[in-house]
Write a protein that holds these residues in place. Structure first.
Motif, short mmCIF file in Angstrom:
data_model
loop_
_atom_site.label_atom_id
_atom_site.label_comp_id
_atom_site.label_asym_id
_atom_site.label_seq_id
_atom_site.Cartn_x
_atom_site.Cartn_y
_atom_site.Cartn_z
N MET A 32 3.21 27.19 48.98
CA MET A 32 2.31 27.86 48.04
C MET A 32 1.15 26.92 47.74
SD MET A 32 4.99 29.73 45.45
CE MET A 32 3.84 31.04 44.95
N GLY A 33 0.03 27.47 47.38
CA GLY A 33 -1.11 26.61 47.12
C GLY A 33 -2.19 27.29 46.34
N TRP A 34 -3.20 26.52 46.01
CA TRP A 34 -4.38 26.99 45.30
C TRP A 34 -5.63 26.58 46.06
CZ3 TRP A 34 -4.11 30.04 40.98
CH2 TRP A 34 -2.89 30.09 40.30
N PHE A 35 -6.54 27.51 46.14
CA PHE A 35 -7.86 27.26 46.71
C PHE A 35 -8.89 27.74 45.70
CE2 PHE A 35 -6.83 26.19 51.15
CZ PHE A 35 -5.49 26.50 51.16
N ARG A 36 -10.12 27.31 45.86
CA ARG A 36 -11.16 27.76 44.95
C ARG A 36 -12.47 27.98 45.70
NH1 ARG A 36 -12.01 22.17 41.41
NH2 ARG A 36 -13.09 20.96 43.03
N GLN A 37 -13.30 28.83 45.12
CA GLN A 37 -14.60 29.11 45.71
C GLN A 37 -15.64 29.17 44.63
OE1 GLN A 37 -14.77 32.59 48.23
NE2 GLN A 37 -16.58 31.82 49.27
N ALA A 38 -16.59 28.26 44.69
CA ALA A 38 -17.70 28.23 43.75
C ALA A 38 -18.85 29.09 44.30
CB ALA A 38 -18.17 26.80 43.52
N PRO A 39 -19.73 29.55 43.44
CA PRO A 39 -20.86 30.38 43.90
C PRO A 39 -21.68 29.68 44.98
CG PRO A 39 -20.71 30.45 41.51
CD PRO A 39 -19.73 29.41 41.97
N GLY A 40 -21.89 30.38 46.06
CA GLY A 40 -22.71 29.84 47.14
C GLY A 40 -22.01 28.83 48.02
N LYS A 41 -20.71 28.61 47.78
CA LYS A 41 -19.98 27.63 48.57
C LYS A 41 -18.81 28.28 49.27
CE LYS A 41 -21.16 23.61 45.73
NZ LYS A 41 -20.62 22.42 45.00
N GLU A 42 -18.29 27.59 50.27
CA GLU A 42 -17.13 28.09 50.97
C GLU A 42 -15.86 27.83 50.16
OE1 GLU A 42 -18.74 27.53 55.56
OE2 GLU A 42 -17.00 26.41 54.86
N ARG A 43 -14.83 28.61 50.47
CA ARG A 43 -13.54 28.39 49.83
C ARG A 43 -13.02 27.02 50.22
NH1 ARG A 43 -9.22 33.21 49.80
NH2 ARG A 43 -11.15 34.18 49.09
N GLU A 44 -12.48 26.29 49.24
CA GLU A 44 -11.98 24.95 49.52
C GLU A 44 -10.56 24.77 49.00
OE1 GLU A 44 -14.28 21.92 47.61
OE2 GLU A 44 -13.80 22.61 45.59
N PHE A 45 -9.85 23.87 49.63
CA PHE A 45 -8.48 23.54 49.26
C PHE A 45 -8.46 22.80 47.94
CE2 PHE A 45 -4.21 22.12 49.62
CZ PHE A 45 -4.21 20.77 49.29
N VAL A 46 -7.49 23.13 47.10
CA VAL A 46 -7.28 22.41 45.84
C VAL A 46 -5.96 21.65 45.87
CG1 VAL A 46 -7.01 22.61 43.34
CG2 VAL A 46 -8.64 24.09 44.55
N THR A 47 -4.87 22.39 46.09
CA THR A 47 -3.55 21.78 46.10
C THR A 47 -2.55 22.71 46.76
OG1 THR A 47 -1.78 20.85 44.69
CG2 THR A 47 -3.03 22.70 43.81
N SER A 48 -1.47 22.14 47.27
CA SER A 48 -0.41 22.97 47.84
C SER A 48 0.94 22.29 47.66
CB SER A 48 -0.68 23.25 49.32
OG SER A 48 -0.76 22.05 50.06
N LEU A 49 1.97 23.08 47.81
CA LEU A 49 3.34 22.61 47.61
C LEU A 49 4.22 23.14 48.72
CD1 LEU A 49 5.32 22.59 44.29
CD2 LEU A 49 6.30 23.69 46.28
N ASP A 50 4.94 22.24 49.35
CA ASP A 50 5.92 22.62 50.38
C ASP A 50 7.21 22.98 49.66
OD1 ASP A 50 8.04 22.52 52.29
OD2 ASP A 50 6.75 21.37 53.64
N ALA A 51 7.59 24.25 49.71
CA ALA A 51 8.76 24.71 48.97
C ALA A 51 10.05 24.09 49.48
CB ALA A 51 8.85 26.23 49.03
N TRP A 52 10.09 23.66 50.72
CA TRP A 52 11.31 23.09 51.31
C TRP A 52 11.46 21.62 50.94
CZ3 TRP A 52 15.44 25.20 53.41
CH2 TRP A 52 16.30 24.40 54.15
N THR A 53 10.42 20.84 51.13
CA THR A 53 10.49 19.40 50.88
C THR A 53 10.04 19.03 49.47
OG1 THR A 53 8.23 18.96 51.64
CG2 THR A 53 9.98 18.98 53.30
#
Length: 125
Positions: A32-53
């Motif tokens: 699972m994870g979070w991404f964000r997109q600011a006006p005029g910018k591409e979507r970018e990675f914020v954080t993610s979590l490996d549910a298994w490890t």
């Protein structure tokens, strides 16, 4: 199948906690994870979590300020955001997949199959 909430308007230096509720799937062994997109910018990675490890990954811009977690029932994911900055202003999207992926793919949007609708976070200076 993913519902994000918790966005809003906050002053710089403040905190917000975003939630992402999953329905229909548990994502117990995926990611699972979070991404964000600011006006005029591409979507970018914020954080993610490996549910298994339980390994977590963060963008350098949020490291030390943001924390990803999930509840014990593994149906809701959270993003605790502290010491917010105006440059954190964006629409935040939660994402998930129900299969494991390699660590090198944990920061790539195309690795995730399911997406929430986005929640707006605005940080005023």
């Amino acid at each position: 199948q993913l519902q994000a909430s918790g966005g809003g308007l906050v002053q710089a230096g403040g905190s917000l906690r975003l939630s992402c509720a999953a329905s229909g799937r548990s994502f117990n062994s995926g990611a699972m994870g979070w991404f964000r997109q600011a006006p005029g910018k591409e979507r970018e990675f914020v954080t993610s979590l490996d549910a298994w490890t339980r390994a977590t990954y963060y963008a350098d811009s949020v490291k030390g300020r943001f924390t990803i977690s999930r509840d014990n029932a593994k149906t809701t994911m959270y993003l605790q955001m502290n010491r917010l900055k105006p440059e954190d202003t964006a629409v935040y999207y939660c994402a998930a997949r129900d299969r494991r992926i390699v660590a090198s793919a944990m920061k790539q949007a195309e690795s995730f199959d399911y997406w929430g609708q986005g929640t707006q976070v605005t940080v005023s200076s």
